[in-house]
Design a protein around this motif. Structure first.
Motif, PDB file in Angstrom:
ATOM      1  N   ARG A   3      -3.855   0.449   5.224  1.00  0.00           N
ATOM      2  CA  ARG A   3      -4.359   0.131   3.884  1.00  0.00           C
ATOM      3  C   ARG A   3      -4.863   1.415   3.249  1.00  0.00           C
ATOM      4  O   ARG A   3      -5.506   2.227   3.897  1.00  0.00           O
ATOM      5  CB  ARG A   3      -5.511  -0.870   3.965  1.00  0.00           C
ATOM      6  N   THR A   4      -4.572   1.581   1.965  1.00  0.00           N
ATOM      7  CA  THR A   4      -5.054   2.733   1.216  1.00  0.00           C
ATOM      8  C   THR A   4      -5.634   2.248  -0.104  1.00  0.00           C
ATOM      9  O   THR A   4      -5.597   1.052  -0.408  1.00  0.00           O
ATOM     10  CB  THR A   4      -3.905   3.725   0.919  1.00  0.00           C
ATOM     11  N   TYR A  51       0.837  -1.200   0.000  1.00  0.00           N
ATOM     12  CA  TYR A  51       0.000   0.000   0.000  1.00  0.00           C
ATOM     13  C   TYR A  51       0.872   1.250   0.000  1.00  0.00           C
ATOM     14  O   TYR A  51       1.901   1.308   0.677  1.00  0.00           O
ATOM     15  CB  TYR A  51      -0.912   0.008   1.229  1.00  0.00           C
ATOM     16  N   SER A  59      -2.431   0.660  -4.287  1.00  0.00           N
ATOM     17  CA  SER A  59      -1.720  -0.566  -3.951  1.00  0.00           C
ATOM     18  C   SER A  59      -1.230  -1.311  -5.175  1.00  0.00           C
ATOM     19  O   SER A  59      -1.689  -1.072  -6.294  1.00  0.00           O
ATOM     20  CB  SER A  59      -2.633  -1.482  -3.127  1.00  0.00           C
TER      21      SER A  59
END
Length: 77
Positions: free
Chosen positions: A66-67, A39, A70
Protein backbone atom coordinates in the motif's frame (compact mmCIF):
# COMPACT_ATOMS: atom_id res chain seq x y z
CA UNK A 1 21.39 30.22 25.84
CA UNK A 2 18.21 31.62 24.24
CA UNK A 3 19.76 31.23 20.80
CA UNK A 4 20.42 27.51 21.45
CA UNK A 5 16.83 27.04 22.62
CA UNK A 6 15.51 28.71 19.48
CA UNK A 7 17.73 26.56 17.25
CA UNK A 8 16.60 23.40 19.07
CA UNK A 9 12.94 24.43 18.72
CA UNK A 10 13.41 25.11 15.00
CA UNK A 11 15.04 21.71 14.47
CA UNK A 12 12.27 19.94 16.39
CA UNK A 13 9.60 21.71 14.33
CA UNK A 14 11.36 20.82 11.09
CA UNK A 15 11.62 17.17 12.15
CA UNK A 16 7.89 17.00 12.89
CA UNK A 17 6.99 18.57 9.56
CA UNK A 18 9.34 16.31 7.59
CA UNK A 19 8.06 13.02 9.05
CA UNK A 20 6.44 10.90 6.35
CA UNK A 21 2.89 9.71 6.81
CA UNK A 22 1.89 6.08 6.57
CA UNK A 23 0.27 4.56 3.51
CA UNK A 24 -3.33 5.33 2.72
CA UNK A 25 -5.93 3.18 4.39
CA UNK A 26 -8.35 1.22 2.24
CA UNK A 27 -11.89 2.55 2.21
CA UNK A 28 -14.67 0.38 3.61
CA UNK A 29 -16.56 -1.47 0.88
CA UNK A 30 -20.36 -1.49 1.30
CA UNK A 31 -22.27 -4.75 1.03
CA UNK A 32 -23.22 -5.75 -2.55
CA UNK A 33 -20.49 -3.61 -4.10
CA UNK A 34 -17.28 -4.42 -5.95
CA UNK A 35 -14.40 -2.30 -4.60
CA UNK A 36 -10.92 -2.12 -6.09
CA UNK A 37 -8.06 -0.03 -4.75
CA UNK A 38 -4.97 0.06 -6.96
CA UNK A 39 -1.71 1.32 -5.42
CA UNK A 40 1.06 2.95 -7.45
CA UNK A 41 4.74 3.63 -6.80
CA UNK A 42 4.45 7.42 -7.23
CA UNK A 43 2.17 10.30 -8.19
CA UNK A 44 2.42 9.54 -11.93
CA UNK A 45 0.34 6.36 -11.41
CA UNK A 46 2.34 4.47 -14.04
CA UNK A 47 3.78 1.58 -11.99
CA UNK A 48 1.27 -0.56 -10.10
CA UNK A 49 2.72 -1.95 -6.87
CA UNK A 50 -0.34 -3.28 -5.04
CA UNK A 51 -4.03 -4.08 -5.21
CA UNK A 52 -6.94 -4.62 -2.83
CA UNK A 53 -10.03 -6.14 -4.42
CA UNK A 54 -13.27 -6.95 -2.59
CA UNK A 55 -15.63 -8.99 -4.72
CA UNK A 56 -19.42 -9.00 -4.56
CA UNK A 57 -19.44 -12.32 -2.67
CA UNK A 58 -17.18 -10.88 0.06
CA UNK A 59 -13.97 -12.49 -1.20
CA UNK A 60 -10.93 -10.30 -0.55
CA UNK A 61 -7.78 -10.36 -2.66
CA UNK A 62 -4.74 -8.34 -1.58
CA UNK A 63 -1.24 -8.30 -3.06
CA UNK A 64 1.77 -5.99 -3.14
CA UNK A 65 2.22 -2.91 -1.00
CA UNK A 66 0.00 0.00 0.00
CA UNK A 67 1.22 3.49 -0.82
CA UNK A 68 -0.17 7.01 -0.66
CA UNK A 69 -0.72 6.92 -4.43
CA UNK A 70 -3.91 5.07 -5.27
CA UNK A 71 -7.07 4.87 -7.36
CA UNK A 72 -10.34 3.63 -5.90
CA UNK A 73 -13.22 2.10 -7.83
CA UNK A 74 -16.60 1.12 -6.35
CA UNK A 75 -19.52 -0.22 -8.33
CA UNK A 76 -22.74 -2.09 -7.55
CA UNK A 77 -22.90 -5.85 -8.11
Amino acid sequence: MIRRALVAAALATTALIALPTGPAQALACPENYLCITTYYSDATHTTEVGLREELCDGTLYVWGVRTNYSDYYRGPC
